[in-house]
Design an enzyme around this catalytic site. Structure first.
Site, PDB file in Angstrom:
ATOM      1  N   ASP A  67      40.587  45.774  37.029  1.00 17.85           N
ATOM      2  CA  ASP A  67      41.280  45.443  38.282  1.00 17.85           C
ATOM      3  C   ASP A  67      42.656  44.884  37.922  1.00 17.85           C
ATOM      4  O   ASP A  67      42.917  43.700  38.097  1.00 17.85           O
ATOM      5  CB  ASP A  67      40.437  44.434  39.078  1.00 17.85           C
ATOM      6  CG  ASP A  67      41.024  44.157  40.445  1.00 17.85           C
ATOM      7  OD1 ASP A  67      41.414  45.117  41.138  1.00 17.85           O
ATOM      8  OD2 ASP A  67      41.103  42.977  40.836  1.00 17.85           O
ATOM      9  N   ILE A  68      43.500  45.755  37.409  1.00 13.15           N
ATOM     10  CA  ILE A  68      44.775  45.321  36.823  1.00 13.15           C
ATOM     11  C   ILE A  68      45.946  45.873  37.630  1.00 13.15           C
ATOM     12  O   ILE A  68      46.128  47.095  37.725  1.00 13.15           O
ATOM     13  CB  ILE A  68      44.882  45.774  35.359  1.00 13.15           C
ATOM     14  CG1 ILE A  68      43.755  45.148  34.533  1.00 13.15           C
ATOM     15  CG2 ILE A  68      46.248  45.387  34.779  1.00 13.15           C
ATOM     16  CD1 ILE A  68      43.706  45.612  33.100  1.00 13.15           C
TER      17      ILE A  68
END
Length: 220
Positions: free
Chosen positions: A143-144
Site C-alpha cells: 500500500d505504497i
C-alpha cells in the site's frame, strides 16, 4: 469532544506537517473520525481503511487470523494494522515498513500505533527492505503511495519476483493500486498477466472510486 461533533458538518484539521515524501500531512476530524490525509488523498483511516478492509475480507478474516507473520509495505497512520488486530483478531507478528519517519510520529501520537501489540515498525524504503529481509510471510500487504503517485518499482520484475519469493506457499499478497487514467489500467493489466499458473490472481476494480485491489495466492 466538540471538534468531533462539529466534524459531522465539515472537516476540522487539527495538525499539519510538511513531509519530503508526502508533501503535506494533515490529521483531520471528518464525520466523527480521525483521519490522516496527504495533499490530494486519504492516507489512513477514512476511505483507505475501507479499501484495505474489503481486501482482507476477500482473503477471509478467519484465514488471516491464523497467519503467523504479516508484512505491511507502506504503513502511513497504521489503519490496516489496526484492522488486522482489532477486527481480524490477528495474533501473529506484524512487520510494518514505512519510509517516512514523520508519518510514523503522527501515527504514534494521534492513532496509537506504538501501543498495538506484536507490531514492529521499520523505517526503511520498501524496495530496500524486501532485498534485505530473510523472513517469509503468510500475507504481504502493499500500500505504497506518494500522494496519488505509485512508485514505478512496484511494477518492475525484480520487485515482483522478490515479493513472491518472500511469500509462503498458500500465502497471499494484497496489493492496493490507484487507477486514474488509461495508462494506469494498462499498467495493472500487465501486472496481472505477469503471474503464472503457480498463482491465483483476482482483481477487484472500482473499490471506492479510483482504487483497484489485487489478491494473489501463491499455490506452489
Amino acid at each position: 469532544m466538540f471538534q468531533r461533533l462539529l466534524s459531522f458538518l465539515f472537516p476540522i484539521t487539527i495538525y499539519q506537517k510538511k513531509s519530503a515524501f508526502s508533501k503535506n500531512l494533515e490529521v483531520t476530524w471528518n464525520n466523527g473520525q480521525l483521519v490522516l490525509d496527504s495533499l490530494n488523498t486519504n492516507y489512513s483511516y477514512g476511505s483507505l481503511q475501507r479499501i484495505l478492509r474489503k481486501g482482507l475480507k476477500y482473503i477471509g478474516f478467519e484465514r488471516i487470523k491464523n497467519f503467523d507473520s504479516i508484512l505491511v509495505l507502506g504503513v502511513a497512520g497504521g489503519s490496516v494494522i489496526k484492522t488486522l488486530v482489532d477486527e481480524v483478531a490477528c495474533k501473529g507478528k506484524i512487520t510494518g515498513v514505512e519510509i517516512d519517519e514523520n508519518v510514523i510520529e503522527i501515527a504514534n501520537q494521534y492513532f496509537g500505533l506504538n501501543v498495538i501489540p506484536n507490531v514492529e515498525i521499520v523505517i526503511d524504503d520498501a524496495f530496500e527492505f524486501v532485498l534485505k529481509t530473510k523472513e517469509k510471510y503468510d500475507l504481504i500487504i502493499i500500500d505504497i503511495f506518494q500522494d496519488t503517485q505509485m512508485p514505478s518499482f512496484l511494477f518492475q520484475d525484480f520487485f515482483i519476483n522478490r515479493v513472491n519469493f518472500l511469500l509462503k506457499v498458500n500465502g497471499f499478497i494484497l496489493f492496493n493500486t490507484m487507477v486514474l487514467d488509461q495508462k494506469d489500467k494498462e499498467r495493472n493489466q500487465e501486472y496481472r498477466s505477469w503471474f503464472n499458473k503457480n498463482y491465483s490472481v483476482r482483481m477487484y476494480p472500482k473499490v471506492e472510486e479510483h482504487n483497484e485491489l489485487f489478491t494473489i495466492k501463491k499455490l506452489a
